[in-house]
Structures are given as structure tokens and as C-alpha cells.
Design a protein around this motif. Structure first.
Motif, PDB file in Angstrom:
ATOM      1  N   PHE A  50       8.536   1.267  -9.336  1.00 47.03           N
ATOM      2  CA  PHE A  50       8.260  -0.111  -9.141  1.00 47.03           C
ATOM      3  C   PHE A  50       6.863  -0.209  -9.313  1.00 47.03           C
ATOM      4  N   PHE A  51       6.152   0.346  -8.483  1.00 48.59           N
ATOM      5  CA  PHE A  51       4.777   0.038  -8.177  1.00 48.59           C
ATOM      6  C   PHE A  51       3.973   0.822  -9.461  1.00 48.59           C
ATOM      7  N   GLY A  52       4.608   1.805 -10.023  1.00 52.64           N
ATOM      8  CA  GLY A  52       3.912   2.450 -11.018  1.00 52.64           C
ATOM      9  C   GLY A  52       4.047   1.724 -12.255  1.00 52.64           C
ATOM     10  N   GLU A  53       4.626   0.596 -12.441  1.00 56.08           N
ATOM     11  CA  GLU A  53       4.365  -0.177 -13.753  1.00 56.08           C
ATOM     12  C   GLU A  53       3.452  -1.415 -13.485  1.00 56.08           C
ATOM     13  N   ASP A  54       2.575  -1.532 -14.654  1.00 58.47           N
ATOM     14  CA  ASP A  54       1.413  -2.596 -14.504  1.00 58.47           C
ATOM     15  C   ASP A  54       1.961  -3.838 -14.255  1.00 58.47           C
ATOM     16  N   HIS A  55       3.123  -4.169 -15.028  1.00 55.91           N
ATOM     17  CA  HIS A  55       3.689  -5.717 -15.235  1.00 55.91           C
ATOM     18  C   HIS A  55       4.258  -5.969 -13.694  1.00 55.91           C
ATOM     19  N   ASN A  56       4.858  -4.896 -13.164  1.00 54.65           N
ATOM     20  CA  ASN A  56       5.481  -5.192 -11.591  1.00 54.65           C
ATOM     21  C   ASN A  56       4.153  -5.468 -10.913  1.00 54.65           C
ATOM     22  N   ARG A  57       3.294  -4.702 -10.955  1.00 53.15           N
ATOM     23  CA  ARG A  57       1.871  -4.785  -9.843  1.00 53.15           C
ATOM     24  C   ARG A  57       1.438  -6.354 -10.172  1.00 53.15           C
ATOM     25  N   PHE A  63       5.012   9.679   0.041  1.00 53.13           N
ATOM     26  CA  PHE A  63       6.305   9.445  -0.632  1.00 53.13           C
ATOM     27  C   PHE A  63       7.368   9.949   0.411  1.00 53.13           C
ATOM     28  N   LEU A  64       6.933  10.960   0.887  1.00 51.24           N
ATOM     29  CA  LEU A  64       8.086  11.626   1.992  1.00 51.24           C
ATOM     30  C   LEU A  64       8.406  10.650   3.149  1.00 51.24           C
ATOM     31  N   GLU A  65       7.204   9.864   3.701  1.00 49.83           N
ATOM     32  CA  GLU A  65       7.366   8.779   4.587  1.00 49.83           C
ATOM     33  C   GLU A  65       8.115   7.829   4.358  1.00 49.83           C
ATOM     34  N   LEU A  66       7.918   7.404   3.043  1.00 47.71           N
ATOM     35  CA  LEU A  66       8.894   6.260   2.527  1.00 47.71           C
ATOM     36  C   LEU A  66      10.236   6.672   2.297  1.00 47.71           C
ATOM     37  N   SER A  67      10.566   7.986   1.913  1.00 47.76           N
ATOM     38  CA  SER A  67      11.988   8.434   1.758  1.00 47.76           C
ATOM     39  C   SER A  67      12.699   8.801   3.092  1.00 47.76           C
ATOM     40  N   ALA A  68      11.809   8.853   4.088  1.00 52.58           N
ATOM     41  CA  ALA A  68      12.361   9.460   5.446  1.00 52.58           C
ATOM     42  C   ALA A  68      12.413   8.172   6.193  1.00 52.58           C
ATOM     43  N   VAL A  69      12.517   6.854   5.570  1.00 51.84           N
ATOM     44  CA  VAL A  69      12.732   5.900   6.614  1.00 51.84           C
ATOM     45  C   VAL A  69      14.286   5.520   6.678  1.00 51.84           C
ATOM     46  N   ALA A  93       0.742  -1.365   0.082  1.00 53.30           N
ATOM     47  CA  ALA A  93       0.139  -0.127  -0.027  1.00 53.30           C
ATOM     48  C   ALA A  93       0.803   1.059   0.065  1.00 53.30           C
ATOM     49  N   ALA A  94       1.989   1.349   0.627  1.00 52.07           N
ATOM     50  CA  ALA A  94       2.739   2.494   0.813  1.00 52.07           C
ATOM     51  C   ALA A  94       3.790   2.625  -0.556  1.00 52.07           C
TER      52      ALA A  94
END
Length: 782
Positions: A678-685, A658-664, A563-564
Motif C-alpha cells: 500500500f505504501f509502495g504506491e505513489d497514489h496511496n502515499r 518489515f519483520l517487525e511489522l509482520s511480527a506484530v 514511517a513503519a
């Protein structure tokens, strides 16, 4: 055995591969009947003949020796005999240093973390034994279990084999040992013992080992402890894992206790002080190295005080308080016979040098990386050249230069191709950064349509640090890929339940009922996978083991991680923002100042006629320093262009997810962008959905929940006076908190020291609780 076998000397390489596969299956089947079912189906003589033929082929074709070779005792019988052992405390690897400067920086880093500027830190300097790590558990002073390191978390039970090593006491001597303790150390073979072992093997017509380390590993992993007992293995103790009660205050004191308890410790170990002591110890051991009767490949530095070790803690898989200073790489000369191209899972095209075989540091080297086209051009490396080869860190072969005076007259500069070497001949393109700048990396633009990238993705998926599927090595994976059986990771798990394909496989030469059974068992064993391995196995660029572990700990479940990733993809920064954010000379403070200005309505200011862009920036956005003003002026040229870009950047800012992800911690904006893309590509999802339909993902280990800050997201800002920022982060994470690098609505606490700036202001604006350092220390005590 009645069949007529072709002489080993007459085998082609392809025939040798087929024969080794057949022998592995036959030996594995006999091992199961003998060791597991107690129903041997062949005589000892026939079984020995199979083993001897396997050894003879491996001796003739040593590059074909695989990890699951019967000569290394790997396979179904080994897995059954050596049951898994979960270490009480993980057996971690060490970071490396290769220079005096890096060793001195290690000391400086320790003092900065502990805030000990001006004080001297004591260390132990211990020779780094080149052997096989082992962990031995004692209860009430009695040896009860021994295990190999394995993957650091789970090793193999080799208790009976370790009992045969004379340096390992079956009962501890002396006094003061905890009721329960795991003693760690290195199993090794001395030079004289290694030479005698190989001489005996040669005399008997058996396989010899390439180096003492391989010999030690093969000897310890023998199924029959009686064979191990015949090998003159030795053991140096140097560390410990789980223990029931403290027993020492320093590393040096602990080493003396290990000796008193009956273990051998390295006599070359020293207790030293400060960076000067580290360098002197290294020089001593480098000079001593040729005189030793065993192999060492460096020096291990450890902070001596154990309470400081505890404060320093760990960075995912490596301790902060220790580092391995490696000896310089060994060098040799050879001929560069060809340059081939390899396509990696991300499409990066890497040139590989094919070399006339040469021995470097006791290992035969035939290939070496050439990195990229620019590197080939810079060093002017040509086919036919005499090249200088070294093994970096005594491991990775690389070409450091050529010998121009020995270059053949016909040698010509290497022309890097413009298309992928795959059958599609897809164009290659230079990789670009987020700001549009070209890098030295050339990538195939075919993505997963390129068969090379697709197979490399699958190899990464089954690799040891990802899914580590027993019985599905590179050869099998490639064969299944060529048959069209495995095209994506989920296909691996589908294959294990596809009786039609499995029946066909049983009828294929080189396979049998046992091989298929082991393959299915290996696949089924990975239907439950830890979250960090699941993330790493996806093969997202810039997301390695450390980043995967950080993401797993932060998001805890696969549902939250997916989900993130989807949310971050929808909220990732647009090109208008990236153009300004990646401008060289515009740091985070300057960027925030520009965005704050651009987000407000136009303000009427008195600007002198003819003012330059830099002067106008100084008057309009006072927080910009001279470097930022100059960078902006050079990039945009005039006020209108800058103003349009700044206001577009405001609209292109990243969203909170996105900021939460990058701040990890250990992730950052680059890896966050890769996850989002990665999650923006249909074939990856689709690949992720298909995979999740086939397996279950084990949530990350739950952090502590019984502390005052458990489950809270904490941001540290400003200067801390009683501890360093790194120490504060480590303390917070150990108590179950999540540490972020930016303030958002999801932040629970901000700890602000002197000099706190925009993060403190944001926290105040959002109504987030702000603590002083003293208040924080009081809170975490409760």
C-alpha cells in the motif's frame, strides 16, 4: 399543508426516494425548532401529516427505509437528545460457533489456554436474546444513566426511555451490590407484544415492523419517552461492565444476584460442565426455542469462574471466555432471476444473485452472494433455476444449491465475463498468491481508475467501523462522487469548508439549510479520529478491525505507523525469497536451515557420484526433514537450480522493519505485505498525505507505563510449563509490553522454555537478555 401531493400508490421508486429525502429534511428542521429551540413553526397536525406520509411511503417501499429515517428517530434532533455515553468498559461482541465440533473446540481451547488438560471447566449456557443491547449504570443502588451499545465504545443516552421499561428497577433491591455498577442486558419485545404492536399500527395506518428486534430498537430510540412507555418493552439482565468492587466469584452466582437485585434473568440459563454439558444445553434450548414467547438466535457459553475469565482476557473486540453458538440457518426456495456483478474496493468482482423475493426467517430476501465464478460453476447455478436459499447465522443470505428437476429447458451455464462491468471495460485477472499460484478471485486491474473501486473505497472510508460520518450515507456519497466533488477521502473534509459547493448544495432539490448544516457538522466531528479507525479507513487489503487495532497499539502514533509502512515497503521480501518461503512442505525451520547454509561460503563435502538431489540435501543440510527435501527436489529438479535459488533467497530476505511489522501479534506476513505494498504506491502515499493535512489522528491508548516490562518488546520461545503461550502473551500485553513473534535488534527480552531453538540462538548472538519462565514470573510480580 397546502401543496397537492401525489398519492403514495402512484409514486415511482425514484419519486419515493426524492419524497423521503424531502420529508426527512422537513421533519428534521421541525424537530430542531421544537426540541432544541422551543420554537415550533408548524401545528401538531401539520407535523403529524409529514410523519404519516413518511410512514406510508416506507410501508409501500420498505427497502428504501434508511438508517436515518424519521420513523426510526434518527437525525439532528435524535443526536441532540441522545447525547453520547462512553461505556466504562467496552461492550464487546462475541465470536460465533455453528457446530458441535466448534463448541467442543471452544472448551478445548479454554483448557489449553489455562493449562487444564484433564480437568473439567464449568460454564453458564444462556439463551442469546435477539434484541437491543443496553447498559444501565447504578450509583448507590439508584439508576442514574442508561445507554445503547452503539459502536461498543460509545453508546446513546436513552436513560429516560429505559426508565419506562418495567423489568428495569429504578432502585436495586436486596444487598451486596457495588456502589457503582453497569448492568448489561437485552431490551426485547415478546411475540405476543410484537403482534399486538403491529396490529395496532396496521389499524392506525402506520408503519409495521419486520421483526421484534427492529420493533424493540425503534421503540427504545423514540425521542419522546412517553411513546416508549406505551411500548411493552422487556429486559433480561445477563452481564455487567464497570463496577467499583467485586461482588461474585462465578457467572452463575452473579446471575442469581442480578435476580435478587430486582432484574429478570433468562430462566432457561444453565450451569454445565465440559463439552458434553455445552452440547446438551444447546440441544435443550434448540428444542425449547419454538415454545418461548420471545426470539432467541442461539446460546451463549461463558466460562463460569470469573477469575478464569480475567486470565483469559480478550482478543481485541471479543472475549476469549465466551462464545455464541448460533442456531442453524433457516432455508427457503425461490427463483434466481439474474446474476449481476459487483466490484469491491479491492477490485474483487463478486457475482450477486437477484432473487424473486422470499421470506426467510421473517426477513424478505431479494439478493444473495454467489462468492465467485468457480462457485457458480461448481454448483452449476443458472439464471431461471429454482434455488435453495439460507441465511447463514440467520444473517447473510447465500445459495446452498439448486433444484435440478425444476430447471427451465432454456437455462444455460453462466459465462463469467473477462472485463470489468465499469465503462473502462478493464480486463479481469485472477488473483495470485505470493508464490504465483492462482486463486478463485477475479479482480479488475484498473485499481483506482475504476470508478467502482474508487466509490467503494469511499464507502468503506465513511462506514460505521471507519469514520462513521453522520449525514454522509451511500446516496449522498454517490451523488457527490458523480458531481466530481469527492474523489478521495480528503475531499470530504475539503467539502465541509468549500462555501461555493455548499451554497450550490443548499440550492439542490432534496437539500436545505438544515441538511447542509448537519452534513458539515458530521464531517467536522471526524476531523479528530482514533488511530485504529484511521488505519482501518485506509482500506488496505487483509487489514480489518482486529489488525488495525493491533497496529495502532503497537505503533501508537500515526507518524510511527506511516514511517513503519514506508520502511517495510523498502524492506519487503523479494520474489526470490518468496518463491522458497512459500514452497509447500518447507516450514520456518527448514527455511531457516536453507538460508543459513546458503549464507555461508561453499563447503567442500564428499558427495557420492550420482547422488539424487534429495540425497545431496540430506548430506549438505542435515536439519532438513524428508518432507522439505522432497518438496525442494520436486520444485527445483537439480542441484544447480536449487543452489542458485537458495543464494538468491538470502539476498531477497526481508529487512528488520518489515519483520517487525509482520511480527506484530494479529498481523502476520500477509497483512504486513499488504501494508508495505500500500505504501509502495505513489497514489496511496499521496492520499494519506492529503488526509493527514485535513485531520488529526488520536494516538492509541497508552499501555501501562508503571510496570517492570512496560514499553519493552518481548518474545516467547520454547515450551512454557506454568502457563500457556497465549496466557503469557495476554499477561505481557496487559502489563504494557509488546509481544513479537520474531527476535531482532529491537527485542528487549526473550523468555525461553525447554525446546527453544533458533530464536534463543539469535537472542544470544545479539546479546539480548534471556529469562527462564520462573525469572519472567518473578519479574512481572515486581
Amino acid at each position: 399543508m397546502t401543496e397537492t401531493l401525489k398519492s403514495v400508490s402512484d409514486l415511482t421508486e425514484a419519486e419515493a426516494v426524492e419524497e423521503l429525502t424531502r420529508l426527512a429534511d422537513a421533519i428534521a428542521a421541525h424537530d430542531i425548532r421544537y426540541y432544541q429551540e422551543d420554537q415550533p413553526s408548524v401545528s401538531d397536525a401539520d407535523y403529524d401529516a409529514l410523519k404519516q406520509r413518511n410512514a406510508a411511503i416506507e410501508a409501500a417501499f420498505p427497502h428504501l427505509i434508511r438508517e436515518n429515517s424519521p420513523s426510526l428517530r434518527v437525525g439532528a434532533a435524535r443526536a441532540e437528545q441522545f447525547s453520547p455515553v462512553e461505556h466504562g468498559v467496552p461492550m464487546l461482541s462475541l465470536d460465533n460457533a455453528f457446530s458441535n465440533e466448534e463448541a467442543a473446540e471452544f472448551d478445548a481451547r479454554i483448557r489449553r489456554f489455562l493449562r487444564l488438560e484433564g480437568e473439567t471447566v464449568a460454564y453458564t449456557a444462556e439463551p442469546k436474546i435477539d434484541g437491543l443491547s443496553a447498559s444501565i449504570r447504578y450509583e448507590k443502588g439508584v439508576l442514574v444513566q442508561g445507554a445503547t451499545r452503539g459502536d461498543g465504545r460509545v453508546g446513546e443516552d436513552v436513560t429516560e426511555n429505559l426508565r419506562t421499561v418495567s423489568d428495569i428497577p429504578k432502585r436495586l433491591s436486596g444487598k451486596g451490590w457495588p456502589d457503582v455498577i453497569e448492568i448489561r442486558g437485552e431490551v426485547y419485545l415478546g411475540h405476543a407484544e410484537f403482534a399486538a404492536l403491529n396490529a395496532a399500527a396496521t389499524e392506525a395506518g402506520q408503519k409495521t415492523y419486520a421483526n421484534p428486534r427492529n420493533a424493540a430498537a425503534g421503540s427504545l430510540r423514540q425521542i419522546d419517552p412517553k411513546i416508549t412507555a406505551q411500548r411493552p418493552l422487556k429486559f433480561f439482565a445477563y452481564a455487567w461492565g464497570l463496577f467499583s468492587q467485586p461482588f461474585a466469584e462465578t457467572q452463575w452466582e452473579a446471575l442469581q444476584l442480578l435476580k435478587a437485585w430486582g432484574f429478570s434473568t433468562t430462566p432457561q440459563s444453565q450451569r454445565v460442565e465440559g463439552a458434553a454439558g455445552l452440547l446438551a444445553a444447546y440441544a435443550d434450548m434448540e428444542a425449547e426455542r419454538p415454545k418461548l414467547g420471545f426470539d432467541i438466535d442461539g446460546v451463549v457459553y461463558k466460562v463460569d469462574r470469573l477469575d478464569w475469565q480475567q486470565r483469559l482476557g480478550f482478543i481485541t473486540r471479543t472475549p476469549r471466555w465466551a462464545i455464541a453458538r448460533k442456531f442453524p440457518a433457516q432455508r427457503a426456495r425461490t427463483i434466481l432471476e439474474a446474476i449481476d456483478l459487483q466490484v469491491g474496493r479491492t477490485g474483487a468482482v463478486t457475482p450477486v444473485a437477484r432473487l424473486r423475493p422470499v421470506t426467510v426467517g421473517g426477513v424478505v430476501v431479494e439478493n444473495a452472494t454467489l462468492h465467485n465464478a468457480d462457485e457458480i460453476a461448481r454448483k452449476d447455478i443458472r439464471v431461471g433455476d429454482t434455488v435453495i436459499l439460507q441465511r447463514a447465522g440467520d444473517v447473510i443470505p447465500q445459495i446452498v444449491g439448486v433444484v435440478p428437476e425444476e430447471r427451465p429447458a432454456e437455462a444455460v451455464p453462466f459465462a463469467f465475463p473477462h472485463v470489468c462491468p465499469c465503462d473502462l471495460k478493464t480486463p479481469l485477472a485472477r488473483e495470485t498468491t505470493v508464490s504465483g499460484a492462482e486463486t478463485v478471485v477475479r479482480r479488475c486491474t484498473g485499481e483506482l481508475a475504476c470508478p467502482f473501486q474508487r466509490i467503494e473505497h469511499l464507502r468503506h472510508f465513511v462506514s460505521r467501523r471507519a469514520y462513521d460520518i453522520e449525514g454522509l450515507g451511500e446516496k449522498q456519497l454517490t451523488a457527490f462522487f458523480e458531481r466530481g466533488w469527492i474523489r478521495e477521502p480528503a475531499d470530504i473534509f475539503r467539502l465541509a469548508r468549500d462555501e461555493e459547493k455548499l451554497t450550490e448544495l443548499r440550492q439542490t432539490e432534496g437539500y436545505g439549510e438544515t441538511s447542509v448544516k448537519n452534513l458539515v457538522a458530521g464531517i467536522e466531528a471526524r476531523r479528530a479520529i482514533p488511530l485504529d479507525r484511521f488505519i482501518f479507513g485506509l482500506g488496505v487489503r487483509h487489514v480489518g478491525e482486529t489488525t488495525s487495532m493491533a497496529l495502532a497499539r503497537h505503533y501508537e502514533t500515526v507518524e510511527r505507523f506511516v514511517a513503519a509502512g514506508l520502511a517495510a515497503e523498502a524492506q519487503r521480501p523479494k520474489a526470490s525469497y518468496q518463491d522458497l518461503a512459500t514452497l509447500d512442505g518447507v516450514g520456518p525451520t527448514a527455511l531457516e536451515a536453507v538460508l543459513a547454509w546458503a549464507g555461508q561460503p561453499n563447503q567442500a563435502l564428499l558427495i557420492p557420484d550420482g547422488a539424487s538431489l534429495e540425497e545431496r540435501l540430506r548430506l549438505t543440510i542435515p536439519k532438513l526433514n524428508a518432507t522439505a527435501r522432497r518438496a525442494i527436489a520436486e520444485r527445483f529438479g537439480d542441484w544447480a537450480s536449487f543452489e542458485a535459488a537458495a543464494r538468491a533467497a538470502v539476498d531477497g530476505r526481508a529487512g528488520e522493519d518489515f519483520l517487525e511489522l509482520s511480527a506484530v501479534d494479529a498481523v502476520g506476513p500477509v497483512a504486513a505485505r499488504m501494508v508495505a505494498e500500500f505504501f509502495g504506491e505513489d497514489h496511496n502515499r499521496a492520499r494519506v498525505d492529503a488526509l493527514l493535512a485535513e485531520l488529526s489522528v488520536i494516538p492509541a491508548e497508552r499501555p501501562k507505563t508503571d510496570t517492570a516490562i512496560a514499553g519493552k518488546t518481548v518474545v516467547f520461545t520454547g515450551s512454557l510449563e506454568k502457563m500457556t503461550r497465549d496466557e503469557a502473551k495476554a499477561q505481557a500485553e496487559a502489563l504494557g509490553a509488546k509481544v513479537s513473534g520474531s527476535v531482532s535488534k529491537k527485542t528487549d527480552l526473550v523468555v525461553a522454555g525447554p525446546g527453544a531453538g533458533s530464536k534463543l540462538k539469535t537472542a544470544t548472538d545479539l546479546g539480548i537478555q534471556v529469562l527462564t519462565e520462573d525469572e519472567w514470573l518473578e519479574l512481572v510480580k515486581s
